[in-house]
Design an enzyme around this catalytic site. Structure first.
Site, PDB file in Angstrom:
ATOM      1  N   GLU A  46     -64.483 -86.375 -46.431  1.00  0.00           N
ATOM      2  CA  GLU A  46     -65.497 -85.366 -46.873  1.00  0.00           C
ATOM      3  C   GLU A  46     -66.866 -85.973 -45.896  1.00  0.00           C
ATOM      4  OE1 GLU A  46     -66.868 -88.554 -49.000  1.00  0.00           O
ATOM      5  OE2 GLU A  46     -68.069 -87.609 -50.723  1.00  0.00           O
ATOM      6  N   ASN A 106     -72.382 -81.481 -51.846  1.00  0.00           N
ATOM      7  CA  ASN A 106     -71.657 -82.161 -50.914  1.00  0.00           C
ATOM      8  C   ASN A 106     -70.705 -81.788 -51.084  1.00  0.00           C
ATOM      9  OD1 ASN A 106     -70.098 -84.140 -50.377  1.00  0.00           O
ATOM     10  ND2 ASN A 106     -70.397 -85.716 -50.984  1.00  0.00           N
ATOM     11  N   LYS A 123     -68.941 -80.810 -54.753  1.00  0.00           N
ATOM     12  CA  LYS A 123     -68.473 -82.376 -55.405  1.00  0.00           C
ATOM     13  C   LYS A 123     -69.207 -82.607 -56.477  1.00  0.00           C
ATOM     14  CE  LYS A 123     -68.029 -87.095 -54.332  1.00  0.00           C
ATOM     15  NZ  LYS A 123     -68.713 -87.731 -53.197  1.00  0.00           N
ATOM     16  N   GLU A 142     -75.602 -91.195 -53.240  1.00  0.00           N
ATOM     17  CA  GLU A 142     -75.695 -89.539 -53.719  1.00  0.00           C
ATOM     18  C   GLU A 142     -76.323 -88.508 -54.881  1.00  0.00           C
ATOM     19  OE1 GLU A 142     -70.769 -88.735 -53.559  1.00  0.00           O
ATOM     20  OE2 GLU A 142     -70.882 -89.905 -52.419  1.00  0.00           O
ATOM     21  N   CYS A 168     -63.904 -87.251 -52.887  1.00  0.00           N
ATOM     22  CA  CYS A 168     -64.224 -88.636 -53.534  1.00  0.00           C
ATOM     23  C   CYS A 168     -64.030 -89.160 -54.455  1.00  0.00           C
ATOM     24  CB  CYS A 168     -65.566 -89.131 -52.550  1.00  0.00           C
ATOM     25  SG  CYS A 168     -65.211 -90.709 -52.445  1.00  0.00           S
ATOM     26  N   ASN A 193     -65.008 -90.978 -48.861  1.00  0.00           N
ATOM     27  CA  ASN A 193     -66.565 -92.091 -48.149  1.00  0.00           C
ATOM     28  C   ASN A 193     -66.026 -92.729 -48.898  1.00  0.00           C
ATOM     29  OD1 ASN A 193     -67.126 -90.888 -45.506  1.00  0.00           O
ATOM     30  ND2 ASN A 193     -67.103 -89.695 -45.794  1.00  0.00           N
TER      31      ASN A 193
END
Lengths: 309, 309
Positions: A46, A106, A123, A142, A168, A193
């Site tokens: 990612e 993302n 994402k 995020e 993730c 991450n």
């Protein structure tokens, strides 16, 4: 046997000051190694091109946009695409995507062996928060910098199999694997991450974090009878430590390959896509066993509603 | 702290010729032990009163009905209910239920500490098959003898918490935990009878079977931040071996207690229902993080439908 030889290409830390060109050079080194080892596909993490920037609180839109890519490939990543095409190796990696109409996601992509993008995923399960949170040991913004993905969880006919992606935190949600499982997914690729410490619980360290990580991947693989390729960005980024734990999980839920370091490291496994069949045809034959008439709350209700009596 | 001290009361094998009275006496012995150890609740296995009869192929409805209970409590189980009430201990156990209008279910119940039935669940994910299958090493005829449960996955306010039940194969399906998780479940109770060998894959033995069992329980517990109490009927029933693996799993997904034998064996753990809060309020705060607009296939589609292109 439909064997896809997969390289899971873990990246070590990327400092805030590090440029994309330096990172792409590291990715190309891993790609070369993977090609030499016979890989058909290499999966990178990612947000592979930069540090994990959502740990930094920013308010200036122009500064925020420096972390995003407006086109893909672009000048910085073209050498990676070129080398992949030259080697005849498919790749998948994550990056921060800014769309022409100004949306921020993302994102991760999958290419075919000719370097053409054949799949894109954005994402869906964004962790963290959107405003500065002084109660946390560190920030995880995020929800500030990204919108939730708008493409669902697609599955693509690619590389001779049925391929899916997530990113993730998506891996902790069984809905992620199930929506792909219902499309027959045979391999789920994901990068992550993951901070080594829970920002809201200081005694939850790397051992617990790796345990939850593997537990979610292994259950998702087993319960949908699919391969899962999970690739970390790891190590110390400007004093913030990310865990490793890059793994390849087979459709039986077993970890068959795992990194040993927190640096740039490649692991390779020959994944037989036909090994997904037994589970899909027996205990997880969805058509025979699932009872959707009792699953209604999963799609009708977002949060918890305890029974009234 | 809202501590519920729970006894997971594993039963050793029950032979086909064994009567319910003998089994109930064994259950009462475990219950007495549990009460002496301070238990508020004792959980017994699936189909606790008889051998795992779905391994036997039967065609005569009258013979089949000998394995079912038409009322609960009944003459055979009244001593168990009486003793539980006397001791002030809540109990949960499974049995084959025949309803007044002739339906057959694989059922479990929960009582309060006064011995009153406060919850009933009917198994939804029936494994196995409905006709004699000569390809299998042994039969698993649950789809022959039972109808899928018609009560959904309810959660009850009971014993100071939010309690749910499922049975055996239900535990492999993430939908099971999620539907209860969306009702705020704090403890899931389940019994199981699981053959030590996969009837369709002779090289999948007890080690893999225990791995899949625990993987599913632990992921369900972690991803919904709930306690899970999973109780086996174990050992050799008329030459057919059932695995053990009775466990108590905490809301962090960790196994905190586990049986060591394949016989009648009690394990006890003080379960703090408030330990479910951290997960429910942070990483698995469903209201903040779930994205039901992308989960549609889970309830709209039963089996696999690969993408058309």
């Amino acid at each position: 046997m439909r064997t896809l030889t997969v390289g899971a290409a873990q990246l070590g830390p990327i400092q805030k000051a590090e440029g994309r060109q330096e990172v792409v050079a590291r990715m190309i080194a891993l790609l070369d190694d993977a090609a030499a080892k016979g890989c058909d596909l290499v999966v990178f993490p990612e947000l592979a091109l930069t540090t994990f920037f959502p740990r930094w609180y920013m308010t200036d839109p122009a500064e925020i946009d420096t972390w995003f890519e407006s086109v893909m490939p672009n000048a910085a990543t073209k050498p990676l695409f070129d080398r992949a095409r030259e080697l005849g190796v498919a790749i998948s990696f994550g990056y921060a995507e800014k769309t022409p109409d100004g949306h921020h996601f993302n994102t991760s992509i999958l290419t075919d062996k000719a370097g053409a993008i054949v799949g894109k995923y954005r994402k869906i399960h964004l962790p963290g928060h959107s405003e500065f949170d002084e109660k946390r040991a560190f920030q995880h913004l995020e929800k500030r910098y990204f919108e939730p993905g708008d493409l669902g969880f697609p599955v693509w006919h690619a590389l001779g199999g049925l391929m899916g992606m997530c990113i993730c935190n998506d891996r902790r949600w069984p809905e992620t694997y199930r929506v792909m499982g219902l499309q027959g997914v045979e391999m789920v690729m994901l990068g992550f991450n993951t901070p080594s410490v829970n920002s809201q619980k200081s005694d939850e360290g790397i051992e617990d974090r790796l345990f939850h990580h593997k537990l979610s991947l292994q259950a998702g693989a087993y319960q949908n009878s699919t391969w899962v390729i999970a690739v970390a960005k790891a190590g110390d980024e400007d004093g913030h430590h990310l865990m490793g734990g890059t793994v390849i999980v087979d459709p039986n839920g077993k970890v068959v390959a795992e990194t040993k370091t927190e640096g740039d490291e490649l692991i390779v496994h020959p994944c037989d896509l036909d090994a997904t069949r037994f589970g899909k045809e027996t205990i997880f034959d969805f058509k025979r066993h699932r009872r959707i008439e009792h699953y209604g709350l999963i799609t009708s209700q977002t949060g918890v509603e305890p029974p009234s009596v």
